[in-house]
Design a protein around this motif. Sequence first.
Motif, PDB file in Angstrom:
ATOM      1  N   ILE A  94      28.402  24.377  -8.257  1.00  0.00           N
ATOM      2  CA  ILE A  94      28.718  23.812  -9.570  1.00  0.00           C
ATOM      3  C   ILE A  94      28.718  24.914 -10.619  1.00  0.00           C
ATOM      4  CG2 ILE A  94      27.981  22.206 -11.377  1.00  0.00           C
ATOM      5  CD1 ILE A  94      26.587  20.590  -9.142  1.00  0.00           C
ATOM      6  N   GLU A  95      29.772  24.972 -11.375  1.00  0.00           N
ATOM      7  CA  GLU A  95      29.860  25.863 -12.526  1.00  0.00           C
ATOM      8  C   GLU A  95      30.112  24.995 -13.753  1.00  0.00           C
ATOM      9  OE1 GLU A  95      32.427  29.684 -14.209  1.00  0.00           O
ATOM     10  OE2 GLU A  95      32.697  28.981 -12.141  1.00  0.00           O
ATOM     11  N   LEU A  96      29.049  24.754 -14.507  1.00  0.00           N
ATOM     12  CA  LEU A  96      29.164  23.874 -15.666  1.00  0.00           C
ATOM     13  C   LEU A  96      30.150  24.448 -16.677  1.00  0.00           C
ATOM     14  CD1 LEU A  96      25.428  22.852 -16.220  1.00  0.00           C
ATOM     15  CD2 LEU A  96      27.251  21.524 -15.159  1.00  0.00           C
ATOM     16  N   GLY A  97      30.979  23.584 -17.184  1.00  0.00           N
ATOM     17  CA  GLY A  97      32.020  24.014 -18.097  1.00  0.00           C
ATOM     18  C   GLY A  97      33.293  24.397 -17.383  1.00  0.00           C
ATOM     19  N   SER A  98      33.228  24.446 -16.041  1.00  0.00           N
ATOM     20  CA  SER A  98      34.413  24.794 -15.255  1.00  0.00           C
ATOM     21  C   SER A  98      34.787  23.631 -14.339  1.00  0.00           C
ATOM     22  CB  SER A  98      34.161  26.068 -14.436  1.00  0.00           C
ATOM     23  OG  SER A  98      35.285  26.368 -13.631  1.00  0.00           O
ATOM     24  N   ASN A  99      34.061  23.488 -13.213  1.00  0.00           N
ATOM     25  CA  ASN A  99      34.396  22.378 -12.308  1.00  0.00           C
ATOM     26  C   ASN A  99      33.644  21.091 -12.640  1.00  0.00           C
ATOM     27  OD1 ASN A  99      31.899  23.246 -11.489  1.00  0.00           O
ATOM     28  ND2 ASN A  99      32.402  23.377  -9.304  1.00  0.00           N
ATOM     29  N   TYR A 100      32.702  21.165 -13.568  1.00  0.00           N
ATOM     30  CA  TYR A 100      32.108  19.955 -14.143  1.00  0.00           C
ATOM     31  C   TYR A 100      31.731  20.270 -15.584  1.00  0.00           C
ATOM     32  CZ  TYR A 100      29.580  15.650 -14.882  1.00  0.00           C
ATOM     33  OH  TYR A 100      29.189  14.440 -15.380  1.00  0.00           O
ATOM     34  N   PRO A 101      32.075  19.375 -16.513  1.00  0.00           N
ATOM     35  CA  PRO A 101      31.908  19.705 -17.939  1.00  0.00           C
ATOM     36  C   PRO A 101      30.450  19.647 -18.390  1.00  0.00           C
ATOM     37  CG  PRO A 101      32.705  17.461 -17.704  1.00  0.00           C
ATOM     38  CD  PRO A 101      32.722  18.060 -16.320  1.00  0.00           C
ATOM     39  N   PRO A 144      32.527  13.946  -6.450  1.00  0.00           N
ATOM     40  CA  PRO A 144      32.291  14.824  -5.296  1.00  0.00           C
ATOM     41  C   PRO A 144      31.879  16.234  -5.692  1.00  0.00           C
ATOM     42  CG  PRO A 144      34.643  14.357  -5.585  1.00  0.00           C
ATOM     43  CD  PRO A 144      33.903  13.443  -6.484  1.00  0.00           C
ATOM     44  N   GLU A 145      32.226  16.682  -6.905  1.00  0.00           N
ATOM     45  CA  GLU A 145      31.832  18.027  -7.332  1.00  0.00           C
ATOM     46  C   GLU A 145      30.316  18.139  -7.511  1.00  0.00           C
ATOM     47  OE1 GLU A 145      33.696  16.132 -11.115  1.00  0.00           O
ATOM     48  OE2 GLU A 145      33.636  15.787  -8.953  1.00  0.00           O
ATOM     49  N   LEU A 146      29.624  16.994  -7.608  1.00  0.00           N
ATOM     50  CA  LEU A 146      28.164  17.012  -7.736  1.00  0.00           C
ATOM     51  C   LEU A 146      27.471  16.571  -6.452  1.00  0.00           C
ATOM     52  CD1 LEU A 146      27.638  15.420 -11.291  1.00  0.00           C
ATOM     53  CD2 LEU A 146      27.977  17.830 -10.689  1.00  0.00           C
ATOM     54  N   ALA A 147      28.216  16.406  -5.389  1.00  0.00           N
ATOM     55  CA  ALA A 147      27.677  15.800  -4.168  1.00  0.00           C
ATOM     56  C   ALA A 147      26.517  16.596  -3.576  1.00  0.00           C
ATOM     57  CB  ALA A 147      28.785  15.646  -3.130  1.00  0.00           C
ATOM     58  N   ARG A 148      26.509  17.917  -3.758  1.00  0.00           N
ATOM     59  CA  ARG A 148      25.475  18.750  -3.135  1.00  0.00           C
ATOM     60  C   ARG A 148      24.282  18.988  -4.063  1.00  0.00           C
ATOM     61  NH1 ARG A 148      28.984  23.819  -1.542  1.00  0.00           N
ATOM     62  NH2 ARG A 148      26.928  24.639  -0.915  1.00  0.00           N
ATOM     63  N   LEU A 149      24.310  18.385  -5.232  1.00  0.00           N
ATOM     64  CA  LEU A 149      23.223  18.588  -6.176  1.00  0.00           C
ATOM     65  C   LEU A 149      22.013  17.742  -5.768  1.00  0.00           C
ATOM     66  CD1 LEU A 149      22.864  20.216  -8.821  1.00  0.00           C
ATOM     67  CD2 LEU A 149      23.403  18.112 -10.065  1.00  0.00           C
ATOM     68  N   PRO A 150      20.807  18.308  -5.754  1.00  0.00           N
ATOM     69  CA  PRO A 150      19.619  17.532  -5.399  1.00  0.00           C
ATOM     70  C   PRO A 150      19.421  16.338  -6.339  1.00  0.00           C
ATOM     71  CG  PRO A 150      19.125  19.881  -5.399  1.00  0.00           C
ATOM     72  CD  PRO A 150      20.492  19.737  -5.987  1.00  0.00           C
ATOM     73  N   THR A 151      18.826  15.287  -5.803  1.00  0.00           N
ATOM     74  CA  THR A 151      18.616  14.063  -6.585  1.00  0.00           C
ATOM     75  C   THR A 151      17.836  14.348  -7.859  1.00  0.00           C
ATOM     76  OG1 THR A 151      18.629  12.727  -4.564  1.00  0.00           O
ATOM     77  CG2 THR A 151      17.624  11.739  -6.517  1.00  0.00           C
ATOM     78  N   ARG A 157      37.827   8.389 -20.772  1.00  0.00           N
ATOM     79  CA  ARG A 157      38.713   7.733 -19.811  1.00  0.00           C
ATOM     80  C   ARG A 157      38.763   8.492 -18.489  1.00  0.00           C
ATOM     81  NH1 ARG A 157      42.845   8.330 -23.661  1.00  0.00           N
ATOM     82  NH2 ARG A 157      44.143   9.199 -22.022  1.00  0.00           N
ATOM     83  N   GLN A 158      38.789   9.797 -18.548  1.00  0.00           N
ATOM     84  CA  GLN A 158      38.959  10.607 -17.345  1.00  0.00           C
ATOM     85  C   GLN A 158      37.652  10.868 -16.611  1.00  0.00           C
ATOM     86  OE1 GLN A 158      40.956  14.129 -18.774  1.00  0.00           O
ATOM     87  NE2 GLN A 158      42.979  13.161 -18.683  1.00  0.00           N
ATOM     88  N   GLY A 159      36.533  10.410 -17.144  1.00  0.00           N
ATOM     89  CA  GLY A 159      35.255  10.697 -16.505  1.00  0.00           C
ATOM     90  C   GLY A 159      34.896  12.157 -16.615  1.00  0.00           C
ATOM     91  N   ARG A 160      35.048  12.715 -17.840  1.00  0.00           N
ATOM     92  CA  ARG A 160      34.752  14.125 -18.069  1.00  0.00           C
ATOM     93  C   ARG A 160      33.844  14.292 -19.291  1.00  0.00           C
ATOM     94  NH1 ARG A 160      35.626  17.872 -14.428  1.00  0.00           N
ATOM     95  NH2 ARG A 160      36.227  19.408 -16.007  1.00  0.00           N
ATOM     96  N   THR A 161      32.850  13.409 -19.426  1.00  0.00           N
ATOM     97  CA  THR A 161      31.957  13.477 -20.578  1.00  0.00           C
ATOM     98  C   THR A 161      30.784  14.423 -20.362  1.00  0.00           C
ATOM     99  OG1 THR A 161      30.490  11.679 -19.858  1.00  0.00           O
ATOM    100  CG2 THR A 161      32.502  11.064 -21.081  1.00  0.00           C
TER     101      THR A 161
END
Length: 682
Positions: A458-465, A432-439, A329-333
């Motif tokens: 990006i710190e996986l497990g922190s600002n993006y799961p 937006p936390e992934l906005a700077r990630l290359p395509t 639901r929260q978009g945190r998969t």
Amino acid sequence: MSGGGCSSIVWFRRDLRVEDNPALTAAVRAGAVVAVFVWAPEEEGQYHPGRVSRWWLKQSLAHLDSSLRNLGTPLITKRSTDSVSSLLEVVESTGATQIFFNHLYDPLSLIRDHRAKEVLTSQGITVRSFNADLLYEPWDVNDANGQPFTTFDAFWGRCLSMPYDPESPLLPPKRIIPGDVSKCSCDALMFEDESEKASNALLARGWSPGWSNANKALTTFINGPLIEYSQNRRKADSATTSFLSPHLHFGEVSVKKVFHLVRIKQVLWANEGYCAGEESVNLFLKSIGLREYSRYISFNHPYSHERPLLGHLKFFPWVVNEGYFKAWRQGRTGYPLVDAGMRELWATGWLHDRIRVVVSSFFVKVLQLPWRWGMKYFWDTLLDADLESDALGWQYISGTLPDGCEFDRIDNPQFEGYKFDPNGEYVRRWLPELARLPTEWIHHPWNAPEPVLQAAGIELGSNYPLPIVEIEAAKVRLEEALLEMWQLEAASRAAIENGTEEGLGDSSESVPLAFPQDVHMEESHEIVRNNPPPITRRYQDQMVPSMTSSLVRVEEEETSLDLRNTAEDSSRAEVPVNVTAQQNAVDTLNEGMLQTVHRNTLQYNHTAMELRNAADDSTVDSSGSSRRERDGGIVPEWFPPASSYSEQFVGDENGIGSSSSYLQRHPQSRQLVNWRRLPQTG
């Protein structure tokens, strides 16, 4: 000048328009008109509209009221817990002698409408109803043996080859003679509270409810994106679809009008030799057909919104994990395309139809959560939440349709991302936390080198799961679950055939899955209820699904049930013989309806259906199985078919109607589920 005594009430529901509205047209022809809308959300039980849907309804009603006033009459609004009682009050205060309304096909509305006809007719009121929601009535589209179709392709092929075309849409009335409403009070309707107003204000930036705005949206689509619809319909990061589904759900535009205008374009492009445009029209018309099919399924199988159409799925061991449900639901998969879709849904109440397929498929196949949880969440959050279309969509995703998606196939969200969002713009917009990630890494950040992640912040497990479930592990778990499902089904089949047990693994007698309380998805337990004695049925009765009789469990009947008769006994709704105009029987029917409403807890997203086409019958016509009456009001009796689901199961990314090999390996499961033996969960 107001009309005298013999006025007619037009009962507006999900037909909030003044053009191509057969009930309104019939009332205008009959004389003075009293326009009424009754807001009775308690009657809907778990299907009470969500926040964004209520916002749309508020705006649409205001638009309709303005249009009606310009034509000569106001819209009378009533707040009620019982629509029929409110209609009787309006009859008494206005002296109306007739009530006109347009058909709805979801089970709750069918029962309510049948009760309305019984009660109002017993009071001497003439009641007439019309087709304003479909190209063809469900009972008009049958196979050569007079039985309902069991696959979409066969159904839609028949619709396109009917000996008569859908009627042309009706023009709006030039003026309306108003009935006497001086003694009829108008209730203020509260569709939002203070806490919702700020969020709702954002919706107005992207949407313009109302029937005239619906016509503008239709014109914009036909003169713009339609021509390249076949090429661009998959793109989730641009406006390539019609955005008509909320307008269609609330009946702000007639599907007959949509159908005719699109067919005109098709003829023009065909004459010009523009093949791509003609292909686009065919694909768009298919989306109209899918909406038609959703009503067709709902009418013939009235529990399709809460139970699988094929019996084997009742044995599937769903994962009851509220943590998974919350992350989804929260978009945190941890899967960017899924998470972007869920965040867009929460923010806007809208999802591209391809993204709906992705997130719902992930829900069912990867997380293996009970599909009715997802259905209910979508019902609460979608602007265009629509019972019949959503039920068809979730049944398709769950593999429980004869031409549904392969349940043993998991689509990798990473690959789906590059298919529907190749440049990553959709993901960047909503994550937006992934906005700077290359395509190159946008759809699978867990594989990105550490320097790339650091450069993108990006710190996986922190600002993006990290992914909450690995796809390969999900495939193994799904194979194990399907094996368990087939074993339970085989054991149940053997036990029933031997007459020794009611069936092993049958969850129909188990405690229903509790819905997560944090999103208010509580489910009421079934109550066993006896039916009143049968009465004589008149041909003029509007026949509806027997919602109350299915609540009764007769041990002797169930234990002796032979699986060979499953499809024949229960593939279609029973015709009720227990409805009477006498008050005690009416009360019993109403109680049964409300009990069923509280038991129906989850709604469906519309997969592969970018439309919620609110079809209209422009002929003031209600069709019967043996005769057709132009003045409306005749709905045929239903008879159970002798056929079973014998066609191959088909389905791929393009939706219902493509080849698949799923249940060819399990031919014994091509049977309609026996409604009397259905589980109440999953």
